[in-house]
Design an enzyme around this catalytic site. Sequence first.
Site, mmCIF file in Angstrom:
data_model
loop_
_atom_site.group_PDB
_atom_site.id
_atom_site.type_symbol
_atom_site.label_atom_id
_atom_site.label_comp_id
_atom_site.label_asym_id
_atom_site.label_seq_id
_atom_site.Cartn_x
_atom_site.Cartn_y
_atom_site.Cartn_z
ATOM 1 N N GLU A 125 -9.751 -1.831 4.991
ATOM 2 C CA GLU A 125 -10.418 -1.410 6.217
ATOM 3 C C GLU A 125 -11.772 -2.088 6.353
ATOM 4 O O GLU A 125 -12.444 -2.360 5.354
ATOM 5 C CB GLU A 125 -10.650 0.108 6.178
ATOM 6 N N ASN A 147 -7.412 -2.468 14.002
ATOM 7 C CA ASN A 147 -8.849 -2.698 13.763
ATOM 8 C C ASN A 147 -9.081 -3.947 12.908
ATOM 9 O O ASN A 147 -10.162 -4.135 12.364
ATOM 10 C CB ASN A 147 -9.473 -1.469 13.080
ATOM 11 N N HIS A 179 -7.395 -4.699 10.077
ATOM 12 C CA HIS A 179 -7.127 -4.555 8.643
ATOM 13 C C HIS A 179 -5.820 -5.261 8.264
ATOM 14 O O HIS A 179 -4.972 -5.507 9.112
ATOM 15 C CB HIS A 179 -7.126 -3.085 8.199
ATOM 16 N N ASP A 210 0.816 -1.215 0.000
ATOM 17 C CA ASP A 210 0.000 0.000 0.000
ATOM 18 C C ASP A 210 0.850 1.267 0.000
ATOM 19 O O ASP A 210 2.066 1.223 0.204
ATOM 20 C CB ASP A 210 -0.970 0.001 1.203
HETATM 21 C C1 GLP Z 1 -0.564 -0.144 8.615
HETATM 22 C C2 GLP Z 1 -0.269 -0.713 7.224
HETATM 23 C C3 GLP Z 1 -0.243 -2.185 7.291
HETATM 24 C C4 GLP Z 1 0.533 -2.553 8.533
HETATM 25 C C5 GLP Z 1 -0.346 -2.350 9.710
HETATM 26 C C6 GLP Z 1 0.303 -2.601 11.066
HETATM 27 O O1 GLP Z 1 -1.565 0.789 8.615
HETATM 28 N N1 GLP Z 1 -1.128 -0.313 6.157
HETATM 29 O O2 GLP Z 1 0.321 -2.705 6.115
HETATM 30 O O3 GLP Z 1 0.909 -3.897 8.474
HETATM 31 O O4 GLP Z 1 -0.958 -1.083 9.626
HETATM 32 O O5 GLP Z 1 1.191 -1.591 11.430
HETATM 33 P P1 GLP Z 1 2.184 -1.718 12.633
HETATM 34 O O6 GLP Z 1 3.121 -2.833 12.300
HETATM 35 O O7 GLP Z 1 2.897 -0.393 12.715
HETATM 36 O O8 GLP Z 1 1.404 -2.036 13.865
#
Ligand code: GLP
Length: 265
Positions: free
Chosen positions: A166, A159, A161, A90
């Site tokens: 989302e 959440n 995702h 993304d």
């Molecule tokens: C983000 C990204 C995801 C990521 C997730 C967890 O928003 N879009 O690809 O894996 O949320 O993030 P984190 O590892 O900082 O908890």
Amino acid sequence: MPSTSLELGPSAAPIRLAVEPGPEALGRRVAGLLLAALRDRALGLSQRPLGLATGRTMEPVYAALRQALAALPAGERTELLAHWRSFNLDEYVGLGPADPRSFAATMAAALGEPLGLAPAQLCLPDGLTADPEAEAHRYAAAIADAGGLGLQLLGLGSNGHVGFNEPPCGPQAACRCVLLAAATRQQNAPGFGDDPAAVPERAITVGLKELLEAERLVLVVSGGAKAEILRRVLREPPSPELPASWLRRHPRLQVLADAEAAALL
Ligand code: GLP
């Protein structure tokens, strides 16, 4: 610790679960999987590109991968890196590689620059596009042209995702431009001066559709703050409210967690 199987009930396939004591050990283990996937590409055993993710969870993973590659004989390292091709999950709409808050900049700093990869080897959606929907279609087509995703690395949002799929989100959702949930903008605020309002409103994300078509899925989860959402994702019936729960439809889902994240399983 060896992998164990998590039994989810009579109808569901068991999920391969590995638990490591902390984020560093977890990072080393996941880096080992990435290295093996790079070897498969270099040997021609798999043509598919890697699917990569950003987020704090991946920082120890990429640090361990840099270390593992640096420890290889130079010839082998050069060979593996020459075959590198990856697609990230993304990117924020409105941020380009020159902005340190973009995922493109994050990936360049974590892997592209230290490993000397060419920009074309490390693909992300173009956050600066004038037409995000068209860019999402282009990106999906580029993944399809490359043969689909190979080993897909995934983090877990607070959440539920994955990528930026989302809730609510069904398993057919394809690569597209999405509006980010308030919870996600809150979660990612630390990268934006702790101000959720400064987090871009939209992003381009690979969809659950492309993820479910990947060769294999590696979901990586660390920290006690993710324990409850990981439990729900793995134990509750798959539903649009928990986008990551659809990953359980994939025949080759592997979950790697640290002890804190796995505490409620
Ligand atoms: C983000 C990204 C995801 C990521 C997730 C967890 O928003 N879009 O690809 O894996 O949320 O993030 P984190 O590892 O900082 O908890």
